[in-house]
Design a protein around this motif. Sequence first.
Motif, PDB file in Angstrom:
ATOM      1  N   ILE A  36       0.843  -1.199   0.000  1.00 31.65           N
ATOM      2  CA  ILE A  36       0.000   0.000   0.000  1.00 31.65           C
ATOM      3  C   ILE A  36       0.878   1.248   0.000  1.00 31.65           C
ATOM      4  N   SER A  37       0.514   2.213  -0.841  1.00 28.45           N
ATOM      5  CA  SER A  37       1.160   3.523  -0.812  1.00 28.45           C
ATOM      6  C   SER A  37       0.124   4.553  -1.255  1.00 28.45           C
ATOM      7  N   SER A  38       0.339   5.795  -0.846  1.00 30.59           N
ATOM      8  CA  SER A  38      -0.599   6.855  -1.182  1.00 30.59           C
ATOM      9  C   SER A  38       0.157   8.173  -1.305  1.00 30.59           C
ATOM     10  N   GLU A  39      -0.027   8.865  -2.436  1.00 35.90           N
ATOM     11  CA  GLU A  39       0.622  10.160  -2.611  1.00 35.90           C
ATOM     12  C   GLU A  39       0.070  11.185  -1.619  1.00 35.90           C
ATOM     13  N   ASP A  40      -1.210  11.020  -1.229  1.00 38.11           N
ATOM     14  CA  ASP A  40      -1.830  11.947  -0.276  1.00 38.11           C
ATOM     15  C   ASP A  40      -1.355  11.720   1.153  1.00 38.11           C
ATOM     16  N   GLU A  41      -0.850  10.540   1.433  1.00 45.15           N
ATOM     17  CA  GLU A  41      -0.366  10.185   2.773  1.00 45.15           C
ATOM     18  C   GLU A  41       1.069   9.663   2.646  1.00 45.15           C
ATOM     19  N   SER A  46       3.745   0.091   4.458  1.00 47.94           N
ATOM     20  CA  SER A  46       3.253  -1.250   4.735  1.00 47.94           C
ATOM     21  C   SER A  46       3.796  -1.769   6.061  1.00 47.94           C
TER      22      SER A  46
END
Length: 71
Positions: A36-41, A46
């Motif tokens: 899991i990765s998120s540009e917003d967070e 992981s």
Amino acid sequence: MRASFYMDMIPRTRDPRGAVASVFGVIRNTSVPLGISSEDEPNISSTRWRSVADHKNLMYYFETALTPSTF
């Protein structure tokens, strides 16, 4: 909040195996899935391993995200 709620709801037991299993259940429920990765967070990452320490019985349990067994 989720982990706190579940920790308060876990039945108290004298069975170390049951207690460790319950705590791992809470940890797994709040772990970040592998990949899991998120540009917003940008600070999210992981969960690579989880561990539980049993201070009374001097036992340490851990599992990795890639291994289906607890050591």
